[in-house]
Scaffold this motif. Structure first.
Motif, short mmCIF file in Angstrom:
data_model
loop_
_atom_site.label_atom_id
_atom_site.label_comp_id
_atom_site.label_asym_id
_atom_site.label_seq_id
_atom_site.Cartn_x
_atom_site.Cartn_y
_atom_site.Cartn_z
N ARG A 162 37.90 -2.45 9.91
CA ARG A 162 38.16 -1.49 10.96
C ARG A 162 36.90 -1.19 11.75
N SER A 163 37.02 -1.16 13.06
CA SER A 163 35.98 -0.58 13.89
C SER A 163 36.13 0.94 13.85
N THR A 164 35.15 1.65 14.36
CA THR A 164 35.27 3.09 14.43
C THR A 164 36.22 3.48 15.57
N GLN A 165 36.62 4.74 15.58
CA GLN A 165 37.46 5.21 16.68
C GLN A 165 36.71 5.07 18.00
N GLN A 166 35.44 5.41 18.01
CA GLN A 166 34.67 5.31 19.25
C GLN A 166 34.56 3.87 19.72
N GLU A 167 34.36 2.93 18.79
CA GLU A 167 34.30 1.52 19.17
C GLU A 167 35.64 1.03 19.71
N THR A 168 36.73 1.54 19.13
CA THR A 168 38.07 1.15 19.60
C THR A 168 38.31 1.66 21.01
N ARG A 208 43.04 9.02 30.50
CA ARG A 208 43.71 9.60 29.34
C ARG A 208 42.91 9.33 28.06
N ALA A 209 42.51 8.08 27.85
CA ALA A 209 41.80 7.72 26.63
C ALA A 209 40.41 8.35 26.59
N ALA A 210 39.73 8.39 27.74
CA ALA A 210 38.39 8.95 27.78
C ALA A 210 38.40 10.46 27.53
N LEU A 211 39.38 11.17 28.09
CA LEU A 211 39.50 12.60 27.81
C LEU A 211 39.75 12.83 26.32
N TYR A 212 40.62 12.01 25.74
CA TYR A 212 40.92 12.14 24.31
C TYR A 212 39.65 12.01 23.49
N ALA A 226 29.82 13.77 26.42
CA ALA A 226 29.59 13.73 27.87
C ALA A 226 29.95 12.40 28.53
N PRO A 227 29.55 11.24 27.95
CA PRO A 227 29.91 9.98 28.63
C PRO A 227 31.41 9.79 28.79
N TYR A 228 32.17 10.26 27.83
CA TYR A 228 33.63 10.08 27.90
C TYR A 228 34.25 11.07 28.88
N LEU A 229 33.76 12.31 28.87
CA LEU A 229 34.27 13.27 29.84
C LEU A 229 33.92 12.83 31.26
N ASN A 230 32.72 12.29 31.44
CA ASN A 230 32.35 11.76 32.76
C ASN A 230 33.24 10.58 33.15
#
Length: 551
Positions: A162-168, A208-212, A226-230
């Protein structure tokens, strides 16, 4: 709807065997070796991906606190109350990896075809759908094995860890970024292509995925949000700036209601939908909802503001729950009456519009006293098992909510200008007053609560609630609460149902509200923030798959 398309080609990849130069391939099937020769054949292959979008009969919300029902899936109810166990197999796991393999196959054939830019669009669709299926896996299981090539039983990647959730999430966002320039804009689709994946769909999924992931990291820890919210803000702003989409207003004050049925199909609000059409692909969702396969709860009912923009706990316009069945619906956000059946209001049925009173026996029996109006079509076909309205899985309204939430979560505040271009557009369509910083301050409200409230009521029953509670890390507080319904004792509900025996035929709390499921039967533990990896997958992995914590 009138203009529908989807060509289902099913399993068309039939491998043929050559023996001493003889052509022994079946004459009524297309061999894999002879298929991938033209852009049109790649289009046909991509058509099959659309079948696995979320369709009608979407009862996902039953796993949350705002819906209740056990007529469809005891498993979803078990997920809601926390009694579910790790299972040998998972439809979510199997279906999404099946489709990931299909997208990988098209991508492999594309790289081998020599067709280059002529098939960019279909490569873009494959990348979108691969990202879509990894998204379905990530929000269920967290990190999963990332497979980007076609495997067979001898491939070493079969045992990928498994990769991590962030890597996925990073992987699927990269797929979407690659897909965007290959896909057409909404304005470039002709009438026969409506419903195909566009740049807007890829941006909507990315947002959608980045906000999550951004809010998951903010409230669960484990990295910089921050990178994902951006990324969520950027994707949503690009979609808004495209000018390709707008809120549906074709039915005036009733537009929210009609968006989700036939009148809203192919409207400017729809970014991507599972499409239905007469005589070829229909559904029975309207009739199932008549019979309360999914019903609202008091938790959702109490979220709707009064028409002055205040919560019912502080608004002088709220009429309470006592006396008439209709009293709690008075002076409320109009979306409440377009989501719930107001007792005595007309619902379109086999014999036309008929007044409906939610009850506790017969065809109107409901475990909470509430009935769902949202998604009830008003056509004869829908009443006769032939619903043709689409399920709008990606719509512009969600994008506006993503943008508002991501801005607030990144900055800890949101300007009135940004509220005006996001949440207040939704409120204006519904006929509700604007949300402003001054209003929040003057009435001792909390902006984050109001942003989350707006998201919940606008997107109710579209399948977002449990994911939201998990990423906000509020599920442990909210999900164990009792599932409650209308006030029964001393009200018109009791007067209309005088034979029901309290605490025998119907259960109520100390204040007379119906209890569909008591708090003692509901749990949400830390492990429930992620679903369990299927046990058989762990057993087959030769030790490379590790189970989620607590399972």
């Amino acid at each position: 709807m009138n203009t529908k398309h989807r060509t289902y080609i099913g399993v068309f990849l039939v491998l043929t065997v050559a023996c001493k130069g003889l052509d022994l391939g079946p004459k009524d099937q297309i061999s894999d070796a002879s298929f991938w020769k033209s852009p049109d054949q790649f289009r046909l292959a991509a058509n099959d991906f659309y079948y696995y979008l979320q369709g009608a009969h979407n009862y996902t919300e039953l796993n949350s606190d705002i819906a209740y029902g056990d007529a469809v899936s005891t498993q979803l109810r078990a997920v809601s109350n926390g009694s579910y166990l790790a299972e040998a197999n998972s439809v979510v796991w199997d279906t999404n990896y099946f489709n990931i393999r299909a997208t990988n196959y098209l991508l492999q054939k594309a790289s081998e075809s020599g067709l280059g830019a002529a098939i960019d669009r279909w490569v873009g669709e494959a990348l979108f759908f691969r990202a879509y299926h990894y998204w379905n896996l990530a929000k269920s299981f967290g990190g999963v094995p990332l497979i980007s090539k076609v495997l067979d039983v001898t491939s070493s990647e079969v045992y990928t860890a498994r990769s991590t959730q962030q890597e996925t999430i990073d992987f699927l966002i990269a797929d979407l970024d690659s897909a965007v320039p290959k896909l057409p804009k909404q304005s470039q689709l002709d009438g026969s292509e409506l419903g195909r994946v566009t740049q807007g769909a890829a941006l909507a999924l990315k947002a959608r995925a980045a906000l999550y992931q951004g809010t998951w990291l903010k409230y669960h820890g484990g990295g910089d949000p921050a990178p994902y919210l951006n990324a969520a803000i950027s994707a949503a702003q690009q979609l808004v700036a495209s000018g390709a989409y707008a809120l549906y207003t074709g039915q005036g004050a009733q537009s929210y209601k009609y968006l989700f049925i036939l009148q809203g199909d192919d409207s400017p609000e729809v970014i991507l939908a599972f499409r239905y059409w007469a005589g070829r692909a229909t559904h029975n969702w309207t009739r199932e909802l008549w019979f309360n396969f999914m019903i609202p709860t008091k938790t959702l009912a109490d979220m709707y503001l009064a028409t002055d923009g205040l919560p019912i706990t502080s608004s002088p316009l709220f009429q309470g729950y006592d006396s008439l069945m209709t009293v709690e619906f008075q002076n409320r956000d109009p979306r409440m009456a377009m989501t719930f059946v107001v007792p005595g209001s007309d619902v379109f049925q086999e014999n036309g519009f008929q007044p409906v009173y939610p009850g506790f026996s017969g065809s109107s029996a409901t475990r909470t006293g509430y009935m769902l109006r949202k998604f009830l079509d008003e056509t004869v076909d829908a009443t006769q098992f032939r619903g043709q309205y689409d399920f709008k899985e990606f719509r512009y309204g969600e994008v506006l909510l993503i943008l508002a939430e991501a801005l607030y979560e990144r900055d800890g505040q949101i300007s009135d200008g940004d509220l005006g271009s996001t949440i207040n557009l939704l409120r204006a369509r519904a006929g509700m007053p604007a949300l402003t910083n001054a209003f929040v301050t003057a009435n001792a409200l909390d902006m984050q609560t109001e942003i989350r409230r707006e998201r919940t009521v606008e997107l109710a029953f579209e399948g977002f609630r449990r994911d939201d509670l998990r990423r906000w890390k509020t599920a442990e507080t909210v999900m164990p609460l009792a599932i409650r319904g209308v006030k029964f004792v001393g009200t018109e509900y009791q007067q209309r149902n005088p034979t029901l025996v309290i605490n025998s035929d119907i259960f109520v709390d100390a204040n007379g509200f119906i209890v569909g499921e008591p708090a003692v039967s509901r749990h949400f533990l830390e492990k429930h923030y992620l679903d369990p990896i299927p046990l058989q997958q762990i057993q087959l992995s030769h030790g490379t798959l590790v189970q989620n914590p607590g399972w």
